[in-house]
Design an enzyme around this catalytic site. Structure first.
Site, PDB file in Angstrom:
ATOM      1  N   LYS A 118       0.812  -1.231   0.000  1.00 26.47           N
ATOM      2  CA  LYS A 118       0.000   0.000   0.000  1.00 26.47           C
ATOM      3  C   LYS A 118       0.840   1.274   0.000  1.00 26.47           C
ATOM      4  CE  LYS A 118      -2.815  -1.513   3.592  1.00 26.47           C
ATOM      5  NZ  LYS A 118      -3.767  -1.228   4.652  1.00 26.47           N
ATOM      6  N   LYS A 198      -9.801 -13.494   1.855  1.00 31.27           N
ATOM      7  CA  LYS A 198     -10.304 -13.643   3.218  1.00 31.27           C
ATOM      8  C   LYS A 198     -11.531 -12.762   3.417  1.00 31.27           C
ATOM      9  CE  LYS A 198      -8.228 -10.558   6.627  1.00 31.27           C
ATOM     10  NZ  LYS A 198      -7.258 -10.253   7.632  1.00 31.27           N
ATOM     11  N   LYS A 201     -13.182  -7.290   7.079  1.00 30.20           N
ATOM     12  CA  LYS A 201     -14.071  -6.263   7.630  1.00 30.20           C
ATOM     13  C   LYS A 201     -13.941  -4.962   6.870  1.00 30.20           C
ATOM     14  CE  LYS A 201     -10.895  -5.163  11.531  1.00 30.20           C
ATOM     15  NZ  LYS A 201      -9.685  -5.460  10.863  1.00 30.20           N
TER      16      LYS A 201
END
Ligand code: TRP
Length: 332
Positions: A118, A198, A201
């Site tokens: 990132k 995965k 959230k």
């Protein structure tokens, strides 16, 4: 030199409030934290400072921090056995983080996979680069010896160990060197719509493949009924070739605590698998959702629980911070 003893069985973990918690957070983390009680001395916190390393919305951060903290208690963390708190309520985290920035090397921080993934974007925050130092501080302040994290965090716990060892060598024995506690059952719940990923959230709040701990029963049932499977029409656990079906079997297995093959043996069709899966997930989350609603109905109670947690956390963290400051040459 200060003598450091290792308190056996002290467990610590944090969850970053970067989205509404998922079934994966529950089965892979919260449920395990709760199950470790009362034998395990636990420190569990909402890592709100970690949610600021990428562009964030202040109101959403505040709301998610409250929601996540309430879910910790609703999922069964009991203040009698576990210290539950919000990271930013304990200033020692930021202070020790700076001391560890003065211990870490630019090269090793630059090698962190998350930063490499990132960090190249324009506008990358400096805190994304130094974040592993804050995470190391989170761990070292509590003399934690077991740190259960998902696989994507292993590298950060390894770095924490390296920093603790280096600090102890340079400035004298100060920190307990933690070990990694690997997750057992259902360490990883996959996204229902994309079983290669995965269940995250921080996915879009409307993501079809992500079950949130607070999703109402009909939403849970709908998401599971639309889960990706395959065209073989055989209920069998085979993660490499049947990731979607194996993910559903893994969810049921984690909840019922049976081996996935045994779960599969009792089911004739994908339709049946999805019905059973929805049923056990709804049943598992229902009591948690009720306790969550009760807590939200009395915000003062939640506030008091978190204030008590923060005060216990500070009691533990402050002497460790003082030890580290002294060792590095800062005045008392
Ligand atoms: N960085 C972790 C994550 O993104 C959360 C976290 C912050 C954490 N501090 C921690 C986990 C300390 C374990 C110990 O999942």
């Amino acid at each position: 030199m200060v003598k450091v003893t290792t308190p056996r069985g002290r467990m610590l973990s944090g969850i970053t409030p970067s989205g509404s918690l998922t079934l994966g957070n529950y089965l892979g983390a919260l449920r395990r934290f709760a199950d470790g009680q009362p034998a395990q001395e636990g420190f569990f916190f909402v890592a709100d400072l970690h949610a600021m390393t990428t562009p964030h919305d202040p109101k959403r951060l505040r709301d998610l921090t409250t929601e996540t903290a309430a879910l910790f208690f609703a999922a069964g963390l009991d203040p009698e056995y576990s210290t539950v708190f919000v990271q930013s309520h304990v200033p020692a985290h930021v202070e020790l983080s700076y001391l560890l920035e003065c211990t870490a090397h630019v090269g090793e921080l630059g090698r962190m996979i998350q930063f490499k993934e990132k960090g190249g974007r324009p506008g990358t925050r400096a805190s994304l680069f130094t974040y592993p130092c804050l995470m190391a501080a989170d761990i070292l302040l509590y003399d934690a010896d077991a740190v259960p994290v998902g696989g994507d965090q292993d590298q950060h716990v390894e770095l924490c160990r390296d920093l603790a060892v280096r600090f102890n060598r340079l400035y004298g024995d100060t920190f307990v060197v933690p070990r990694l506690a690997r997750a057992a059952l259902a360490a990883r719940v996959a996204d229902l719509a994309d079983p290669a990923a995965k269940m995250s959230k921080s996915a879009d709040q409307r993501a079809a493949g992500v079950i949130r701990m607070l999703d109402p029963p009909d939403v849970i049932a709908r998401k599971i009924s639309r889960a990706v499977t395959d065209s073989e029409a055989a209920v069998r656990d085979d993660p490499d070739h049947k990731p979607g079906v194996s993910n559903l079997l893994g969810i049921v297995a984690a909840i019922t605590e049976e081996p996935p093959e045994d779960v599969a043996a009792g089911l004739a069709s994908y339709g049946e698998l999805k019905r059973v899966c929805a049923e056990v997930v709804v049943e598992t989350l229902a009591p948690i959702q009720r306790r969550y609603a009760d807590l939200l109905a009395s915000p003062e109670e939640l506030e008091a629980l978190l204030a008590a947690g923060a005060s216990r956390a500070r009691e533990q963290a402050e002497p460790v911070l003082a030890r580290a400051k002294h060792a590095m040459g800062l005045p008392a």
